[in-house]
Enzyme design. Structure first.
Site, short mmCIF file in Angstrom:
data_model
loop_
_atom_site.label_atom_id
_atom_site.label_comp_id
_atom_site.label_asym_id
_atom_site.label_seq_id
_atom_site.Cartn_x
_atom_site.Cartn_y
_atom_site.Cartn_z
N SER A 1 55.24 -0.53 0.16
CA SER A 1 56.52 -0.99 -0.39
C SER A 1 57.68 -0.74 0.57
CB SER A 1 56.82 -0.28 -1.71
OG SER A 1 55.78 -0.47 -2.63
N1 SAH Z 1 52.21 2.72 -3.55
C1 SAH Z 1 51.67 1.99 -2.42
C2 SAH Z 1 51.92 0.50 -2.48
C3 SAH Z 1 51.31 -0.13 -3.67
S1 SAH Z 1 50.69 -1.76 -3.44
C4 SAH Z 1 52.18 2.56 -1.11
O1 SAH Z 1 53.01 3.47 -1.12
O2 SAH Z 1 51.71 2.13 -0.06
C5 SAH Z 1 49.79 -1.83 -4.97
C6 SAH Z 1 48.45 -1.15 -4.92
O3 SAH Z 1 47.92 -1.16 -6.23
C7 SAH Z 1 47.42 -1.88 -4.05
O4 SAH Z 1 46.91 -1.02 -3.10
C8 SAH Z 1 46.36 -2.33 -5.04
O5 SAH Z 1 45.05 -2.33 -4.50
C9 SAH Z 1 46.52 -1.32 -6.14
N2 SAH Z 1 46.03 -1.71 -7.45
C10 SAH Z 1 46.03 -2.94 -8.04
N3 SAH Z 1 45.52 -2.88 -9.27
C11 SAH Z 1 45.17 -1.58 -9.50
C12 SAH Z 1 44.59 -0.89 -10.60
N4 SAH Z 1 44.25 -1.51 -11.73
N5 SAH Z 1 44.40 0.44 -10.47
C13 SAH Z 1 44.73 1.11 -9.33
N6 SAH Z 1 45.27 0.49 -8.26
C14 SAH Z 1 45.50 -0.83 -8.34
#
Ligand code: SAH
Length: 253
Positions: free
Chosen positions: A103
């Site tokens: 992000s």
């Molecule tokens: N917080 C992260 C960015 C998040 S991007 C950082 O600091 O880099 C969103 C993330 O959520 C992705 O890696 C994706 O694979 C994950 N994601 C999507 N659906 C999910 C779920 N049901 N449970 C856990 N993670 C999930």
């Protein structure tokens, strides 16, 4: 999949330089005009400026000094792929592979501030991704639990966080919509992937009097960043803050 970008409210100010590669202090053998410390200081100044510009959404002109200090301590270049290292201190989201993104620092800072973290807290993050947000939280609270659906990202983030010395972060692979019942209830919950509604299981795992922060809305469009606060009797108060664009929360729940 396009890189998730914060929903643009106003045209972005031009970057400070034309070609970031030429000014990359992290590039081996280069003679940097500025150090990583300079780039971090500039990033912090940009985040603070964006907070001021969006104060009507945030309800404040400045984030908690502890949150800004945490942002300044975490080496973001260690959380991005090598080919994106020269962009690590841009106030922008970046691709991290597997169609996912790290992000924008402003969003990480704003969401961290909204959670109102306290030093003794145990917090849950959904969507570990690169592990960057988890690291920022780990600077501020006692224990971070973070769940990532993609096995490669979960393994990568766990390894990276351990290598950087974040002993108070535990990462596991799984569907974050179900929460992490073994460690519940949490002092705060941060969801970093978009869903039309906050999963019930997460609300159930939040302590009374504390907050959950999540992008709520249809994935693929823009969402509203929501602060959901649980009252003393378990009643729930919701506040809409910023328009944002996050990758979708996937998986069954
Ligand atoms: N917080 C992260 C960015 C998040 S991007 C950082 O600091 O880099 C969103 C993330 O959520 C992705 O890696 C994706 O694979 C994950 N994601 C999507 N659906 C999910 C779920 N049901 N449970 C856990 N993670 C999930």
């Amino acid at each position: 999949m396009p890189i998730a970008a914060r929903w643009r409210l106003e045209p972005r100010r031009a970057a400070c330089y034309a070609d970031p590669v030429m000014f990359n202090p992290l590039r081996r053998g280069g003679r940097p005009p500025s150090t990583v410390a300079d780039l971090r200081a500039r990033l912090i100044a940009e985040v603070e400026a964006e907070v001021r510009e969006t104060s009507r959404y945030l309800g404040k002109d400045a984030l908690a000094p502890a949150v800004i200090a945490a942002l300044a301590r975490v080496p973001r270049h260690a959380f991005v792929p090598p080919e994106a290292e020269h962009l690590a201190y841009e106030n922008a989201p970046l691709a991290i592979g597997h169609g996912q993104t790290i992000s924008q620092p402003y969003i990480v800072a704003a969401m961290t501030d909204m959670l109102e973290p306290r030093p003794a807290d145990a917090v849950l993050e959904i969507g570990t991704g690169s592990g960057y947000q988890a690291a920022v939280l780990a600077e501020l609270v006692k224990q971070v639990y973070s769940i990532e659906l993609a096995p490669e990202l979960a393994a990568g983030a766990a390894e990276r966080l351990a290598r950087l010395g974040y002993r108070n972060v535990e990462v596991r692979q799984g569907d974050g919509a179900l929460g992490w019942p073994e460690h519940a209830p949490f002092d705060g919950i941060m969801v970093t992937a978009a869903a039309p509604e906050v999963p019930e299981a997460l609300l159930a795992q939040l302590k009374a009097g504390r907050r959950l922060v999540a992008p709520v809305g249809e994935p693929g469009e823009h969402q509203e960043l929501m602060i959901v606060e649980k009252g003393p009797q378990g009643e729930v108060y919701q506040r809409v803050t910023l328009p944002v664009a996050f990758v979708p929360l996937r998986g069954g729940s």
